[in-house]
Design an enzyme around this catalytic site. Structure first.
Site, mmCIF file in Angstrom:
data_model
loop_
_atom_site.group_PDB
_atom_site.id
_atom_site.type_symbol
_atom_site.label_atom_id
_atom_site.label_comp_id
_atom_site.label_asym_id
_atom_site.label_seq_id
_atom_site.Cartn_x
_atom_site.Cartn_y
_atom_site.Cartn_z
ATOM 1 N N TYR A 194 0.828 -1.211 0.000
ATOM 2 C CA TYR A 194 0.000 0.000 0.000
ATOM 3 C C TYR A 194 0.863 1.262 0.000
ATOM 4 C CZ TYR A 194 -3.762 3.145 1.635
ATOM 5 O OH TYR A 194 -4.685 4.163 1.770
ATOM 6 N N LYS A 243 0.899 4.098 -2.917
ATOM 7 C CA LYS A 243 0.498 5.467 -2.612
ATOM 8 C C LYS A 243 1.638 6.459 -2.840
ATOM 9 C CE LYS A 243 -3.809 4.893 -1.685
ATOM 10 N NZ LYS A 243 -4.765 5.266 -2.754
#
Length: 274
Positions: free
Chosen positions: A164, A168
């Site tokens: 993640y 991001k």
């Protein structure tokens, strides 16, 4: 309140949570909205809510990671409303583990959702945006379009979120690159990085048993332990997590005409500085 009258907005992951609020707020400003969700029911519910309030919306149901999704999403907007003015790449979820326990499936699934899907959607939209921008320039008009990508404070690194955090951080780089590539087309490309926002993915749980959500047949654990929530609150200058309405408001800021000279920026919506 009708500053987006006649504009066409595409919002991924807008059947629930932050995306739902983005769709509702954009509609309140006058935009026609293409609503997307993995599941049909929440997407159709948001479409019905927008129409009941006097707005215009259609649904494009399905996973943003499907091979045909990007083209289908863009086609839905063009076939329904004849234009693309705003794209919000919001769809996402987390599937956490420390790196030595993280599978290739976990890695690829999160990268595909948070980084590859926005890339494919924006690539598919480019011919539509470019043609419209060139026609407007030939007529001596300056018309701005808006891209808002969703990132996270986790882009700076977060234990258990190699996948993640990497995705991001990557979306921030994509934002800055496209701001340079698409500036000549009068497209503002910006990014919102969320801190702790209260959604179904961050719901507090007691003990060791968290809730789960079903993502394309996978039961994914969600939520944050109550102890971690309390520690997180202590580090937020405003003293509490943000709401989905507040989170959506930060996205809409970059969709309004007032942001026409802002591009390539990352705005943290985190209740204080990062």
């Amino acid at each position: 309140m009708r500053k987006l009258e006649g504009k066409v907005a595409l919002v991924t992951g807008s059947g629930r949570g932050i995306g739902r609020e983005v769709a509702l707020q954009l509609s309140a400003y006058g935009a026609k909205v293409v609503v997307n969700d993995l599941d049909a029911a929440p997407a159709e519910d948001v479409v019905a809510e927008i129409r009941a309030a006097g707005g215009e919306a259609v649904a494009c149901v399905g996973s943003v990671t499907a091979p045909d999704f990007a083209e289908r999403f863009v086609k839905t907007a063009v076939d329904s409303y004849g234009a693309i003015d705003i794209i919000v790449n919001n769809a996402g979820y987390t599937w956490d583990n420390v790196i030595q326990k993280m599978s290739d499936e976990q890695w690829h699934a999160i990268i595909a959702c948070h980084l590859t899907a926005p890339f494919q959607i924006l690539r598919a939209a480019q011919p539509v945006i470019s043609a419209a921008a060139k026609a407007e320039a030939a007529d001596g008009k300056e018309v701005f379009r808006k891209i808002v990508n969703i990132s996270s404070g986790a882009a700076g690194g977060n234990v258990g979120q190699t996948n993640y955090s990497s995705a991001k951080a990557g979306i921030m780089g994509m934002t800055k690159t496209l701001a340079k590539e698409w500036g000549r087309l009068k497209v503002n490309v910006n990014c919102i990085a969320f801190g702790h926002i209260e959604t179904r993915l961050t719901v507090p749980f007691a003990g060791s048993e968290s809730a789960t959500v079903n993502i394309e047949g996978r039961e994914i654990k969600v939520g944050i332990s109550e102890a971690l929530v309390e520690r997180a609150k202590a580090g937020i200058p405003l003293g509490r997590p943000g709401t989905t309405v507040e989170a959506a408001g930060s996205v809409v800021l970059f969709c309004l005409p007032e942001s026409d000279y802002c591009s390539g920026q990352v705005l943290y919506c985190a209740g204080g500085p990062r």
